[in-house]
Every structure is written in C-alpha cells, then in structure tokens.
Design a protein around this motif. Structure first.
Motif, mmCIF file in Angstrom:
data_model
loop_
_atom_site.group_PDB
_atom_site.id
_atom_site.type_symbol
_atom_site.label_atom_id
_atom_site.label_comp_id
_atom_site.label_asym_id
_atom_site.label_seq_id
_atom_site.Cartn_x
_atom_site.Cartn_y
_atom_site.Cartn_z
ATOM 1 N N LEU A 10 -2.707 9.745 -6.565
ATOM 2 C CA LEU A 10 -2.333 9.561 -5.207
ATOM 3 C C LEU A 10 -1.547 10.877 -4.558
ATOM 4 O O LEU A 10 -1.678 11.379 -3.428
ATOM 5 N N GLN A 11 -0.865 11.281 -5.544
ATOM 6 C CA GLN A 11 -0.033 12.505 -5.147
ATOM 7 C C GLN A 11 -0.830 13.952 -4.876
ATOM 8 O O GLN A 11 -0.604 14.554 -3.895
ATOM 9 N N ASN A 12 -1.956 13.969 -5.554
ATOM 10 C CA ASN A 12 -2.741 14.969 -5.342
ATOM 11 C C ASN A 12 -4.014 14.925 -4.558
ATOM 12 O O ASN A 12 -4.728 15.585 -4.369
ATOM 13 N N GLY A 13 -4.044 13.569 -3.891
ATOM 14 C CA GLY A 13 -5.137 13.517 -2.913
ATOM 15 C C GLY A 13 -6.634 13.072 -3.449
ATOM 16 O O GLY A 13 -7.383 12.881 -2.710
ATOM 17 N N THR A 14 -6.419 12.744 -4.797
ATOM 18 C CA THR A 14 -7.776 12.066 -5.331
ATOM 19 C C THR A 14 -8.024 10.738 -4.771
ATOM 20 O O THR A 14 -9.332 10.446 -4.698
ATOM 21 N N ILE A 15 -7.024 9.973 -4.578
ATOM 22 C CA ILE A 15 -7.339 8.780 -3.824
ATOM 23 C C ILE A 15 -6.570 8.508 -2.451
ATOM 24 O O ILE A 15 -5.407 9.520 -2.384
ATOM 25 N N ASP A 16 -6.709 7.764 -1.547
ATOM 26 C CA ASP A 16 -6.297 7.920 -0.172
ATOM 27 C C ASP A 16 -5.140 6.914 -0.376
ATOM 28 O O ASP A 16 -4.191 6.934 0.480
ATOM 29 N N ALA A 17 -4.972 5.662 -1.240
ATOM 30 C CA ALA A 17 -4.179 4.778 -1.134
ATOM 31 C C ALA A 17 -4.111 4.124 -2.416
ATOM 32 O O ALA A 17 -4.940 4.286 -3.195
ATOM 33 N N LEU A 18 -2.978 3.661 -2.643
ATOM 34 C CA LEU A 18 -2.870 2.884 -4.050
ATOM 35 C C LEU A 18 -2.201 1.585 -3.587
ATOM 36 O O LEU A 18 -1.306 1.278 -2.721
ATOM 37 N N ILE A 32 0.733 -1.168 0.095
ATOM 38 C CA ILE A 32 0.000 0.228 0.077
ATOM 39 C C ILE A 32 0.873 1.177 -0.141
ATOM 40 O O ILE A 32 2.001 1.334 0.545
ATOM 41 N N ALA A 33 0.493 2.148 -0.886
ATOM 42 C CA ALA A 33 1.151 3.348 -0.864
ATOM 43 C C ALA A 33 0.039 4.595 -0.629
ATOM 44 O O ALA A 33 -1.085 4.533 -0.963
ATOM 45 N N ILE A 34 0.689 5.652 0.174
ATOM 46 C CA ILE A 34 -0.029 6.724 0.519
ATOM 47 C C ILE A 34 0.754 8.152 0.392
ATOM 48 O O ILE A 34 1.747 8.095 -0.024
ATOM 49 N N LYS A 35 -0.220 9.113 0.304
ATOM 50 C CA LYS A 35 0.331 10.475 0.048
ATOM 51 C C LYS A 35 1.312 10.828 1.297
ATOM 52 O O LYS A 35 1.001 10.468 2.376
ATOM 53 N N GLU A 36 2.546 11.133 1.069
ATOM 54 C CA GLU A 36 3.542 11.586 2.196
ATOM 55 C C GLU A 36 2.835 12.444 3.093
ATOM 56 O O GLU A 36 2.349 13.414 3.107
ATOM 57 N N GLY A 37 2.941 11.807 4.560
ATOM 58 C CA GLY A 37 2.268 12.839 5.493
ATOM 59 C C GLY A 37 1.044 12.277 6.050
ATOM 60 O O GLY A 37 0.564 12.874 7.119
ATOM 61 N N ASN A 38 0.335 11.472 5.263
ATOM 62 C CA ASN A 38 -0.853 10.892 5.789
ATOM 63 C C ASN A 38 -0.593 9.828 6.771
ATOM 64 O O ASN A 38 -0.032 8.599 6.571
ATOM 65 N N THR A 39 -1.103 10.455 8.212
ATOM 66 C CA THR A 39 -0.729 9.316 9.267
ATOM 67 C C THR A 39 -1.939 8.560 9.641
ATOM 68 O O THR A 39 -1.800 7.492 10.458
ATOM 69 N N ALA A 40 -3.096 8.662 8.918
ATOM 70 C CA ALA A 40 -4.167 7.679 9.010
ATOM 71 C C ALA A 40 -3.960 6.441 8.619
ATOM 72 O O ALA A 40 -4.564 5.508 9.298
ATOM 73 N N ALA A 95 9.756 2.532 -7.316
ATOM 74 C CA ALA A 95 10.507 3.278 -8.528
ATOM 75 C C ALA A 95 9.793 4.786 -8.722
ATOM 76 O O ALA A 95 10.415 5.838 -8.864
ATOM 77 N N TYR A 96 8.554 4.793 -8.505
ATOM 78 C CA TYR A 96 7.590 5.975 -8.543
ATOM 79 C C TYR A 96 8.096 7.035 -7.553
ATOM 80 O O TYR A 96 8.311 8.344 -7.489
ATOM 81 N N MET A 97 8.262 6.323 -6.223
ATOM 82 C CA MET A 97 8.687 7.058 -5.082
ATOM 83 C C MET A 97 10.129 7.958 -5.265
ATOM 84 O O MET A 97 10.021 8.912 -5.064
ATOM 85 N N GLU A 98 11.065 6.988 -5.840
ATOM 86 C CA GLU A 98 12.445 7.684 -6.027
ATOM 87 C C GLU A 98 12.379 8.628 -7.254
ATOM 88 O O GLU A 98 13.177 9.467 -7.085
ATOM 89 N N ALA A 99 11.457 8.638 -8.134
ATOM 90 C CA ALA A 99 11.404 9.387 -9.242
ATOM 91 C C ALA A 99 10.776 10.842 -8.605
ATOM 92 O O ALA A 99 11.270 11.690 -9.307
ATOM 93 N N LYS A 100 10.146 10.734 -7.732
ATOM 94 C CA LYS A 100 9.409 11.974 -7.033
ATOM 95 C C LYS A 100 9.760 12.259 -5.582
ATOM 96 O O LYS A 100 8.531 11.770 -4.843
ATOM 97 N N PRO A 101 10.771 12.172 -5.159
ATOM 98 C CA PRO A 101 10.976 11.923 -3.513
ATOM 99 C C PRO A 101 10.045 12.805 -2.744
ATOM 100 O O PRO A 101 9.703 14.121 -3.042
ATOM 101 N N GLY A 102 9.570 12.433 -1.535
ATOM 102 C CA GLY A 102 8.830 13.346 -0.646
ATOM 103 C C GLY A 102 7.187 13.463 -1.135
ATOM 104 O O GLY A 102 6.488 14.265 -0.614
#
Ligand code: GLN
Length: 264
Positions: A189-197, A131-139, A206-213
């Motif tokens: 996921l990055q813009n918050g349209t979905i909560d998780a992927l 599961i991946a989430i938007k960085e900083g989503n603590t829920a 690879a996607y994470m490393e392409a756009k860190p943070g």
C-alpha cells in the motif's frame, strides 16, 4: 495370656492395619493430587503481523502483544501453562479442528460463520474493518469510491479478505490481492502496488503510527467485530477456564493494566 490381653493385642494389630490402610489411602490420594498439580500445558497459536494484538518483539524475537499478555495472565490466574506457536491466519482454525493446537489467540472475530467450527471465549475487544489508502491519494474517500480498475488488498482468511473477495465478485474492484502477512500488504500500500487495504481499525492504526505520513484511514468503519479466544468445539473444560480467568483479571484490574500498556 488371658482372654482380655489377647483381645487387646488383636485390637492393636487390627488398628495398626486399619491405620496403615488409611495411611496408604491418603498417600495414594496425595500422589493423585500431585499428578494433577502438574500444570496443564496448552498450545496457543497466533499470526504475528497484527499489532498491537499479535506481533514479534524486536528485541527478544518472541511472540508479543495484547493477546499474548492477556492469555498469559489468564493462564497464570487459572494455573495452566502455554506454548506459543506462530502460524498463518488461514491455518489457525484447521489446526484447532485437527487438534494440533488448543487455543487460537489471534485477534479473531468471533463470527457466526466461525462459531460453526470452533467455540469462542467471552469476547475481549470490539473492532471493525476500515479502508486504508496511501497518504495523499484523494481519489478514495470511502468504500463507494473503489472502482473496477483498482487493486485492493487484505490478509488471507480474514473478514477483510471476505469483503475484498466480495467486492471483486461484484465487479466493483479490478483485483483482490490476498496476502499471507499484513506487513507485506501495508508495504504494498505504501509503495502503490495496491490502491487500498481493508483491515481492522486498531491494527491499521498501529501500522500508521509506526510509519507516520505513509498511509491513512478513510471513510466509515465498515462493520462490527468482536475478538474472542477460540477452542475446539465442545472443549468446555478449557473454555470455562479461559472465561473464568478473563473475569478474574477484569475484576482485579490486570485486564485494564494490559489494555493500557498496548492501547494508551
Ligand atoms: N479481525 C479479522 C478477522 O477476524 C482479522 C484478524 C487477523 O488478521 N488477525 O478475520
């Protein structure tokens, strides 16, 4: 002309014909071999939003990735050629079954379900869903934190989509958002349209490393997958070539070279 001379001449004529026949035989055999020396060209398809396995090179705009290098090395080892085709992930197995393509090289988990429809090569990469989430989503810290008000994404036709649809059917999430390409899913996921992927670990990485943070992976790996190249059910001739080539490139170090190029 005496009898001996006549026999000698007849013998020479007979031998000449015999040689000629023999020569012809050889000639046509060479021609046959010549025909089979023409390399076979197989159509190989992938869905290219799955880095580092299946992607598009930014400079050349050609299909690229671990799967491409691996399959090309196998083809070179086995003396066949490849025509690469870009296709939606959910279209790959139907295209193979219909005979429109010969090989799927698309980070495809060689699952029991898919083995009912196609044959898989020796598997070449062990993977799993995360599961991946938007960085900083603590829920959301893992799968148990998904709730009926959440939207969860995955790519169409994948094992990730199977899981997301299952979670939706069980009422554990509010919406299963199924995407054609992972690139758009990650953007959402990055813009918050979905909560998780829910997607494969090395690819999300690879996607994470392409756009860190921007996004992060949470919780445990959810299952075990192994990627294989698929051929039409019963196409043992091609499957044996792929498996032999795979073994050869493992033995001669090419596999490791390609692995290190994409994963180190
Ligand atoms: N591993 C997943 C599957 O086989 C996803 C593959 C992909 O998106 N290329 O379903």
């Amino acid at each position: 002309m005496n009898m001996k001379k006549l026999l000698a001449i007849l013998l020479i004529i007979a031998m000449t014909f015999a040689f000629a026949a023999c020569g012809n035989g050889n000639g046509s055999q060479e021609e046959d071999q010549g025909a089979s020396d023409e390399p076979m060209v197989y159509k190989v398809a992938m869905e290219p939003t799955f880095p580092p396995f299946d992607t598009i090179d930014v400079d050349t705009q050609e299909l690229a990735g671990f799967d491409v290098d691996l399959m090309n090395a196998i083809a070179e080892d086995q003396g066949f050629e490849l025509e690469w085709i870009n296709m939606g992930f959910d279209g790959l197995i139907p295209a193979l079954q219909a005979g429109n393509i010969d090989i799927i090289a698309s980070g495809m988990n060689a699952s029991e379900e898919r083995r009912q429809k196609v044959d898989f090569s020796t598997t070449y990469y062990d993977s799993g869903l995360v599961i991946a989430i938007k960085e900083g989503n603590t829920a959301i810290k893992g799968i148990d934190d998904l709730t009926p008000d959440m939207k969860v994404g995955a790519q169409i036709g994948t094992t990730g989509a199977d899981l997301v649809n299952e979670l939706y059917d069980e009422g554990k999430i509010g919406e299963a958002k199924i995407y054609n390409g992972l690139d758009v899913a990650v953007m959402d996921l990055q813009n918050g349209t979905i909560d998780a992927l829910i997607n494969d670990l090395p690819v999300t990485k690879a996607y994470m490393e392409a756009k860190p943070g921007t996004i992060e992976i949470v919780g445990d790996v959810l299952n075990a997958e192994s990627y294989g190249f698929a051929v039409q059910k019963g196409n043992t001739e091609l499957l044996e070539k792929i498996n032999a080539g795979m073994q050869n490139i493992i033995d001669n170090g090419t596999f490791d070279e390609i692995y290190n190029k994409w994963f180190e």
